[in-house]
Design a protein around this motif. Structure first.
Motif, PDB file in Angstrom:
ATOM      1  N   ALA A  11       7.733  -8.672 -10.063  1.00 13.50           N
ATOM      2  CA  ALA A  11       6.823  -9.144  -9.014  1.00 13.50           C
ATOM      3  C   ALA A  11       5.573  -8.278  -8.967  1.00 13.50           C
ATOM      4  O   ALA A  11       5.560  -7.148  -9.459  1.00 13.50           O
ATOM      5  CB  ALA A  11       7.536  -9.113  -7.667  1.00 13.50           C
ATOM      6  N   THR A  12       4.527  -8.810  -8.383  1.00 12.89           N
ATOM      7  CA  THR A  12       3.301  -8.033  -8.231  1.00 12.89           C
ATOM      8  C   THR A  12       3.523  -6.933  -7.202  1.00 12.89           C
ATOM      9  O   THR A  12       4.438  -7.000  -6.381  1.00 12.89           O
ATOM     10  CB  THR A  12       2.143  -8.926  -7.756  1.00 12.89           C
ATOM     11  N   ASP A  13       2.666  -5.930  -7.237  1.00  4.90           N
ATOM     12  CA  ASP A  13       2.777  -4.823  -6.286  1.00  4.90           C
ATOM     13  C   ASP A  13       2.656  -5.330  -4.858  1.00  4.90           C
ATOM     14  O   ASP A  13       3.388  -4.890  -3.965  1.00  4.90           O
ATOM     15  CB  ASP A  13       1.689  -3.790  -6.563  1.00  4.90           C
ATOM     16  N   GLY A  14       1.759  -6.284  -4.639  1.00  3.12           N
ATOM     17  CA  GLY A  14       1.572  -6.842  -3.306  1.00  3.12           C
ATOM     18  C   GLY A  14       2.814  -7.558  -2.803  1.00  3.12           C
ATOM     19  O   GLY A  14       3.190  -7.431  -1.629  1.00  3.12           O
ATOM     20  N   ALA A  15       3.454  -8.320  -3.697  1.00  9.27           N
ATOM     21  CA  ALA A  15       4.671  -9.045  -3.323  1.00  9.27           C
ATOM     22  C   ALA A  15       5.800  -8.062  -2.990  1.00  9.27           C
ATOM     23  O   ALA A  15       6.546  -8.263  -2.030  1.00  9.27           O
ATOM     24  CB  ALA A  15       5.100  -9.976  -4.453  1.00  9.27           C
ATOM     25  N   LYS A  16       5.924  -7.008  -3.792  1.00  9.14           N
ATOM     26  CA  LYS A  16       6.953  -5.994  -3.533  1.00  9.14           C
ATOM     27  C   LYS A  16       6.758  -5.358  -2.158  1.00  9.14           C
ATOM     28  O   LYS A  16       7.714  -5.192  -1.395  1.00  9.14           O
ATOM     29  CB  LYS A  16       6.898  -4.902  -4.606  1.00  9.14           C
ATOM     30  N   ARG A  17       5.516  -5.028  -1.867  1.00 12.86           N
ATOM     31  CA  ARG A  17       5.236  -4.383  -0.580  1.00 12.86           C
ATOM     32  C   ARG A  17       5.518  -5.333   0.580  1.00 12.86           C
ATOM     33  O   ARG A  17       6.074  -4.928   1.616  1.00 12.86           O
ATOM     34  CB  ARG A  17       3.786  -3.891  -0.532  1.00 12.86           C
ATOM     35  N   ALA A  18       5.161  -6.594   0.416  1.00 13.46           N
ATOM     36  CA  ALA A  18       5.378  -7.579   1.481  1.00 13.46           C
ATOM     37  C   ALA A  18       6.875  -7.770   1.752  1.00 13.46           C
ATOM     38  O   ALA A  18       7.316  -7.764   2.908  1.00 13.46           O
ATOM     39  CB  ALA A  18       4.737  -8.912   1.099  1.00 13.46           C
ATOM     40  N   VAL A  19       7.657  -7.930   0.695  1.00 12.06           N
ATOM     41  CA  VAL A  19       9.107  -8.113   0.841  1.00 12.06           C
ATOM     42  C   VAL A  19       9.736  -6.870   1.459  1.00 12.06           C
ATOM     43  O   VAL A  19      10.584  -6.963   2.353  1.00 12.06           O
ATOM     44  CB  VAL A  19       9.762  -8.429  -0.530  1.00 12.06           C
ATOM     45  N   TYR A  20       9.322  -5.714   0.977  1.00 17.80           N
ATOM     46  CA  TYR A  20       9.862  -4.459   1.497  1.00 17.80           C
ATOM     47  C   TYR A  20       9.585  -4.322   2.995  1.00 17.80           C
ATOM     48  O   TYR A  20      10.486  -3.971   3.778  1.00 17.80           O
ATOM     49  CB  TYR A  20       9.263  -3.279   0.743  1.00 17.80           C
ATOM     50  N   ILE A  21       8.364  -4.582   3.396  1.00 19.04           N
ATOM     51  CA  ILE A  21       7.984  -4.454   4.810  1.00 19.04           C
ATOM     52  C   ILE A  21       8.761  -5.443   5.669  1.00 19.04           C
ATOM     53  O   ILE A  21       9.207  -5.108   6.779  1.00 19.04           O
ATOM     54  CB  ILE A  21       6.464  -4.645   4.974  1.00 19.04           C
ATOM     55  N   ILE A  22       8.961  -6.656   5.186  1.00 17.83           N
ATOM     56  CA  ILE A  22       9.738  -7.653   5.936  1.00 17.83           C
ATOM     57  C   ILE A  22      11.174  -7.168   6.146  1.00 17.83           C
ATOM     58  O   ILE A  22      11.721  -7.279   7.251  1.00 17.83           O
ATOM     59  CB  ILE A  22       9.733  -9.010   5.199  1.00 17.83           C
ATOM     60  N   ILE A  23      11.772  -6.625   5.097  1.00 19.91           N
ATOM     61  CA  ILE A  23      13.144  -6.092   5.208  1.00 19.91           C
ATOM     62  C   ILE A  23      13.194  -4.963   6.237  1.00 19.91           C
ATOM     63  O   ILE A  23      14.109  -4.896   7.069  1.00 19.91           O
ATOM     64  CB  ILE A  23      13.643  -5.596   3.842  1.00 19.91           C
ATOM     65  N   CYS A  24      12.205  -4.091   6.202  1.00 21.85           N
ATOM     66  CA  CYS A  24      12.151  -2.985   7.167  1.00 21.85           C
ATOM     67  C   CYS A  24      12.010  -3.502   8.593  1.00 21.85           C
ATOM     68  O   CYS A  24      12.667  -2.993   9.518  1.00 21.85           O
ATOM     69  CB  CYS A  24      10.981  -2.059   6.844  1.00 21.85           C
ATOM     70  N   LEU A  25      11.179  -4.514   8.791  1.00 20.56           N
ATOM     71  CA  LEU A  25      10.977  -5.075  10.130  1.00 20.56           C
ATOM     72  C   LEU A  25      12.249  -5.748  10.643  1.00 20.56           C
ATOM     73  O   LEU A  25      12.551  -5.696  11.841  1.00 20.56           O
ATOM     74  CB  LEU A  25       9.807  -6.069  10.119  1.00 20.56           C
ATOM     75  N   ILE A  37      11.037   3.254  11.238  1.00 14.70           N
ATOM     76  CA  ILE A  37       9.724   2.745  11.650  1.00 14.70           C
ATOM     77  C   ILE A  37       8.628   3.222  10.706  1.00 14.70           C
ATOM     78  O   ILE A  37       7.659   2.507  10.435  1.00 14.70           O
ATOM     79  CB  ILE A  37       9.426   3.196  13.094  1.00 14.70           C
ATOM     80  N   LEU A  38       8.789   4.432  10.186  1.00 11.59           N
ATOM     81  CA  LEU A  38       7.742   5.042   9.363  1.00 11.59           C
ATOM     82  C   LEU A  38       7.656   4.452   7.952  1.00 11.59           C
ATOM     83  O   LEU A  38       6.555   4.331   7.389  1.00 11.59           O
ATOM     84  CB  LEU A  38       7.999   6.548   9.268  1.00 11.59           C
ATOM     85  N   MET A  39       8.793   4.052   7.375  1.00 14.04           N
ATOM     86  CA  MET A  39       8.793   3.617   5.977  1.00 14.04           C
ATOM     87  C   MET A  39       7.899   2.400   5.709  1.00 14.04           C
ATOM     88  O   MET A  39       7.150   2.399   4.724  1.00 14.04           O
ATOM     89  CB  MET A  39      10.221   3.393   5.485  1.00 14.04           C
ATOM     90  N   PRO A  40       7.946   1.346   6.546  1.00 20.80           N
ATOM     91  CA  PRO A  40       7.019   0.239   6.272  1.00 20.80           C
ATOM     92  C   PRO A  40       5.558   0.644   6.415  1.00 20.80           C
ATOM     93  O   PRO A  40       4.686   0.132   5.705  1.00 20.80           O
ATOM     94  CB  PRO A  40       7.414  -0.821   7.312  1.00 20.80           C
ATOM     95  N   ILE A  41       5.277   1.590   7.309  1.00 23.11           N
ATOM     96  CA  ILE A  41       3.908   2.101   7.471  1.00 23.11           C
ATOM     97  C   ILE A  41       3.503   2.876   6.221  1.00 23.11           C
ATOM     98  O   ILE A  41       2.374   2.732   5.724  1.00 23.11           O
ATOM     99  CB  ILE A  41       3.812   3.009   8.715  1.00 23.11           C
ATOM    100  N   ALA A  42       4.427   3.677   5.707  1.00 22.16           N
ATOM    101  CA  ALA A  42       4.147   4.459   4.495  1.00 22.16           C
ATOM    102  C   ALA A  42       3.831   3.552   3.319  1.00 22.16           C
ATOM    103  O   ALA A  42       2.907   3.810   2.537  1.00 22.16           O
ATOM    104  CB  ALA A  42       5.349   5.356   4.173  1.00 22.16           C
ATOM    105  N   VAL A  43       4.596   2.471   3.181  1.00 23.42           N
ATOM    106  CA  VAL A  43       4.380   1.531   2.075  1.00 23.42           C
ATOM    107  C   VAL A  43       3.091   0.741   2.276  1.00 23.42           C
ATOM    108  O   VAL A  43       2.345   0.507   1.324  1.00 23.42           O
ATOM    109  CB  VAL A  43       5.592   0.576   1.938  1.00 23.42           C
ATOM    110  N   ALA A  44       2.811   0.346   3.506  1.00 23.41           N
ATOM    111  CA  ALA A  44       1.592  -0.421   3.790  1.00 23.41           C
ATOM    112  C   ALA A  44       0.335   0.404   3.539  1.00 23.41           C
ATOM    113  O   ALA A  44      -0.669  -0.109   3.031  1.00 23.41           O
ATOM    114  CB  ALA A  44       1.618  -0.922   5.233  1.00 23.41           C
ATOM    115  N   THR A  45       0.385   1.692   3.877  1.00 27.71           N
ATOM    116  CA  THR A  45      -0.789   2.566   3.714  1.00 27.71           C
ATOM    117  C   THR A  45      -0.806   3.282   2.371  1.00 27.71           C
ATOM    118  O   THR A  45      -1.830   3.837   1.975  1.00 27.71           O
ATOM    119  CB  THR A  45      -0.819   3.621   4.832  1.00 27.71           C
ATOM    120  N   ASN A  46       0.358   3.299   1.686  1.00 29.11           N
ATOM    121  CA  ASN A  46       0.506   3.985   0.401  1.00 29.11           C
ATOM    122  C   ASN A  46       0.137   5.463   0.515  1.00 29.11           C
ATOM    123  O   ASN A  46      -0.421   6.058  -0.407  1.00 29.11           O
ATOM    124  CB  ASN A  46      -0.355   3.317  -0.672  1.00 29.11           C
ATOM    125  N   LYS A  47       0.471   6.074   1.648  1.00 28.92           N
ATOM    126  CA  LYS A  47       0.170   7.488   1.880  1.00 28.92           C
ATOM    127  C   LYS A  47       1.293   8.342   1.306  1.00 28.92           C
ATOM    128  O   LYS A  47       2.430   8.262   1.761  1.00 28.92           O
ATOM    129  CB  LYS A  47      -0.003   7.746   3.385  1.00 28.92           C
TER     130      LYS A  47
END
Length: 258
Positions: free
Chosen positions: A39-53, A98-108
Motif C-alpha cells: 500500500a502507499t504510505d498515505g494508505a498505511k497511515r490512514a488505516v493505522y490511524i483508524i485502528i488507533c481511533l 492517544i499519542l501513536m496516531p498523532i505521531a504517525v500523522a505528524t511523522n515526528k
C-alpha cells in the motif's frame, strides 16, 4: 463441560485465554503488515490511524462500563472505588494509545521513538502484573475484555510502527526517548499531586508514582527508595537496557535480513 469452559475463559497472566489473546494480537499484526505491504504510505497511515481511533473508542467504552461495575467498586474500595478523576487516560499505556496516531500523522521522530520503545514495555508490564480487580475473572466481563484488549492493541500498534515502515530504531533515539519518558512522568506526578491537593479523588496514582499498588517490581524499589516518584526512577535503567537490546536485535538481525 460448562465448568471447563468457564475456567478457560478466566483471564490472568499465562492462562490459556491470556496466551490466546496474545496469539490473536500477533496474528492481527501479521495480517495488518501483510495486507498493507504494497500500500502507499498515505494508505498505511490512514488505516493505522483508524485502528488507533477504534482502540481509543473501545477504551472509553470500557471505562463507561467500569463506572457501572458493582463488583469492581467493591474490589477497588481499598483505593476509594471508582472515580472519573482516577480513570482519565493518563496512565502510560493510555498516553501512548492517544499519542501513536498523532505521531504517525505528524511523522515526528521523537514521538515515534518514544511510543515504539516505551509503549510495548509498559503495556506488557500492565498485562503481566495487573492491579486489583483485573486478574482471575472471565474475559466476558466488560472490564476484563476492555483492560486486556486495550493493552494488547497498544502493543500491536506500537510494533506496527516498525512493521509498517513508519519508524526504524536507531541508537541515537534512546537518550531522547528516555528524556521524554522522564518529562512525561514528572508532569503526570504533578497532576497526581494536584488531584490529591484539590481532593478530586482519594488516591490519584497515574503511572503508579504515588503508591505501588502491589506491583512486585515497584515494591522492590520502594523498599530501598521509600519516596513517591523517586522509587520509580530505577525503571529508567530497565527501560534503557530494553531499548538498547531492541535496537541491537532489530538492526543486527531483522533489518540486515531484509
Amino acid at each position: 463441560m460448562s465448568n471447563i469452559i468457564s475456567k478457560l475463559l478466566i483471564m490472568k497472566p499465562f492462562s490459556p485465554m491470556f496466551i490466546a489473546l496474545f496469539i490473536l494480537g500477533i496474528l492481527l499484526l501479521w495480517v495488518l503488515t501483510k495486507v498493507m505491504k504494497n500500500a502507499t504510505d498515505g494508505a498505511k497511515r490512514a488505516v493505522y490511524i483508524i485502528i488507533c481511533l477504534l482502540t481509543v473508542a473501545g477504551f472509553f467504552a470500557y471505562k463507561y462500563y467500569l463506572s457501572m461495575d458493582t463488583e469492581f467498586n467493591i474490589v477497588a474500595s481499598k483505593f476509594g472505588g471508582f472515580n472519573w478523576w482516577q480513570e482519565l487516560p493518563l496512565h502510560l499505556c493510555n498516553i501512548h494509545m492517544i499519542l501513536m496516531p498523532i505521531a504517525v500523522a505528524t511523522n515526528k521522530r521523537s514521538l515515534l521513538s518514544f511510543s515504539f520503545f516505551v509503549a510495548p514495555l509498559g503495556a506488557l508490564m500492565a498485562l503481566l502484573m495487573p492491579t486489583l480487580g483485573f486478574s482471575g475473572y472471565s474475559i466476558l466481563i466488560p472490564r476484563i475484555l476492555g483492560f486486556y484488549g486495550t493493552h494488547v492493541m497498544v502493543i500491536v500498534e506500537a510494533l506496527a510502527l516498525y512493521t509498517l515502515g513508519f519508524y526504524k530504531p536507531e541508537y541515537k533515539d534512546i537518550p531522547q526517548a528516555a528524556l521524554i519518558t522522564t518529562i512525561v512522568a514528572t508532569v503526570v506526578f504533578g497532576i497526581n499531586l494536584v488531584l490529591k491537593f484539590l481532593k478530586l479523588c482519594p488516591n490519584p496514582n497515574y503511572f503508579f508514582l504515588m503508591q505501588t499498588e502491589g506491583n512486585p517490581i515497584l515494591e522492590l524499589f520502594y523498599k530501598y527508595i521509600p519516596y513517591p516518584f523517586l522509587y520509580a526512577l530505577p525503571c529508567l535503567i530497565i527501560l534503557a537496557v530494553y531499548m538498547l537490546i531492541v535496537t541491537f536485535v532489530i538492526r543486527k538481525f531483522v533489518m540486515k535480513n531484509k
